[in-house]
Design an enzyme around this catalytic site. Structure first.
Site, PDB file in Angstrom:
ATOM      1  N   SER A 167     -12.197  -2.103 -55.472  1.00  0.00           N
ATOM      2  CA  SER A 167     -11.467  -1.504 -54.360  1.00  0.00           C
ATOM      3  C   SER A 167     -12.406  -1.317 -53.162  1.00  0.00           C
ATOM      4  CB  SER A 167     -10.833  -0.184 -54.807  1.00  0.00           C
ATOM      5  OG  SER A 167      -9.918   0.286 -53.845  1.00  0.00           O
TER       6      SER A 167
ATOM      7  N   ASP B 131      -0.084  -5.112 -56.032  1.00  0.00           N
ATOM      8  CA  ASP B 131      -1.088  -4.424 -55.220  1.00  0.00           C
ATOM      9  C   ASP B 131      -0.961  -4.898 -53.786  1.00  0.00           C
ATOM     10  OD1 ASP B 131      -3.356  -3.318 -54.063  1.00  0.00           O
ATOM     11  OD2 ASP B 131      -4.780  -4.235 -55.434  1.00  0.00           O
TER      12      ASP B 131
ATOM     13  N   HIS C  56      -3.056  -1.792 -58.510  1.00  0.00           N
ATOM     14  CA  HIS C  56      -4.344  -1.416 -57.931  1.00  0.00           C
ATOM     15  C   HIS C  56      -5.014  -0.336 -58.785  1.00  0.00           C
ATOM     16  CE1 HIS C  56      -7.228  -1.244 -54.645  1.00  0.00           C
ATOM     17  NE2 HIS C  56      -7.305   0.059 -54.887  1.00  0.00           N
TER      18      HIS C  56
END
Length: 312
Positions: free
Chosen positions: A159, A254, A284
């Site tokens: 991320s 995501d 995610h």
């Protein structure tokens, strides 16, 4: 395909807890929520040794946690993996993704150094990437005394940490070192101005909504124009040739999916060796769910194995 059934169970449990939308929470509340997610990782995997220390960076001391895998006594200097946690540059620490660092160390056979880079809004861009580069330089100069090989370094991030790992690979190339052998990016944020279909398809999430993503960007950056800086949006860099091989995992459900996919294609078009893992059924942040989700464990193992393969 539909969301993985085990992930779906977790999402229903999280939804049942209620609470305000994350983008309406305070920074402190979001940090607490991030720490709560860490409980979904399951039992900690054993490693040979864990050491908390600091890496000097000018007037700063950057906290790092060093994980040494179980090896043969005569194994010699080991490759080193720099790990950068997620959390939107706002939350996350050495504890929240401890399970990822442990798994990477154990399966890759590398010394993993998890970096507790400075967080926004107390320390906005470029503090996090400055810390990342400072630790990379420190590792290259000091790996030998840690039992590592400063000529064999991987970077791994998920991320926001994937953003830092991708940016660090580019910074290393721009600055002429230290050399990075491989970059591993899990559902990375690589384009501030991404307006691709997945941003609309998953505008309400799950886990990461578009409004929540905007909250993160607004907290991390001091001004909108910083989004064009390749240290913020590495996918917008025009200097991709010569970057280290990349391993990129994207999650189907995501909003960041398409920008990760596009970055993989751009790297390949620039002549960079790329392994792309589009993970069907994933959302995610799914690497945080290793406690009860087999898909999360499988993909984390695959990414760890890719690190090992880069040094063999």
């Amino acid at each position: 395909m539909p969301i993985d059934p085990q992930i779906e169970i977790l999402l229903r449990q999280l939804a049942a807890e209620g609470g305000p939308a994350p983008e309406s929470r305070t920074v402190a509340e979001n940090r607490a929520a991030g720490r709560a997610l860490a409980t979904l990782a399951g039992a900690a995997e054993p490693v040979a040794d864990v050491l908390d220390t600091t890496a000097p960076a000018g007037d700063l001391e950057i906290p790092v946690r060093i994980y040494r895998p179980v090896t043969e006594p005569d194994a010699g200097p080991l490759p080193v993996t720099l790990y950068f946690h997620g959390g939107g540059w706002v939350f996350g620490d050495l504890d929240t993704q401890d399970h990822i660092a442990r798994t990477v160390a154990g399966r890759s056979g590398t010394i993993v150094i998890s970096v507790d880079y400075r967080l926004a809004p107390e320390h906005r861009f470029p503090a996090a990437i400055d810390d990342a580069y400072a630790v990379l330089t420190w590792v290259a100069d000091n790996a030998a005394r840690l039992g590592g090989d400063g000529e064999r370094i991987a970077v791994f991030g998920e991320s926001a940490g994937g953003n830092l790992a991708a940016t660090l690979a580019q910074e290393s190339l721009r600055r002429g070192g230290p050399r990075i052998t491989v970059q591993v990016l899990a559902y990375p944020a690589v384009d501030r101005f991404d307006d691709s279909p997945s941003m609309y398809e998953y505008t309400t999430g799950p886990i990461l909504s578009r409004s929540y993503l905007e909250w993160f960007w607004g907290t991390y950056l001091s001004s909108p124009d910083q989004g064009a800086d390749p240290r913020v949006s590495p996918a917008r860099s025009r200097e991709l040739a010569g970057l280290p091989p990349a391993v990129i995992a994207t999650a189907e459900h995501d909003p960041l999916r398409d920008q990760g996919d596009l970055y993989a294609r751009k790297l390949a078009e620039a002549g960079v060796a790329v392994q792309h893992f589009p993970v069907d059924g994933a959302v995610h942040g799914f690497l945080s769910f290793t406690g009860s989700v087999q898909l999360s464990r499988t993909v984390l193992n695959q990414l760890s194995d890719a690190v090992a393969a880069a040094f063999n």
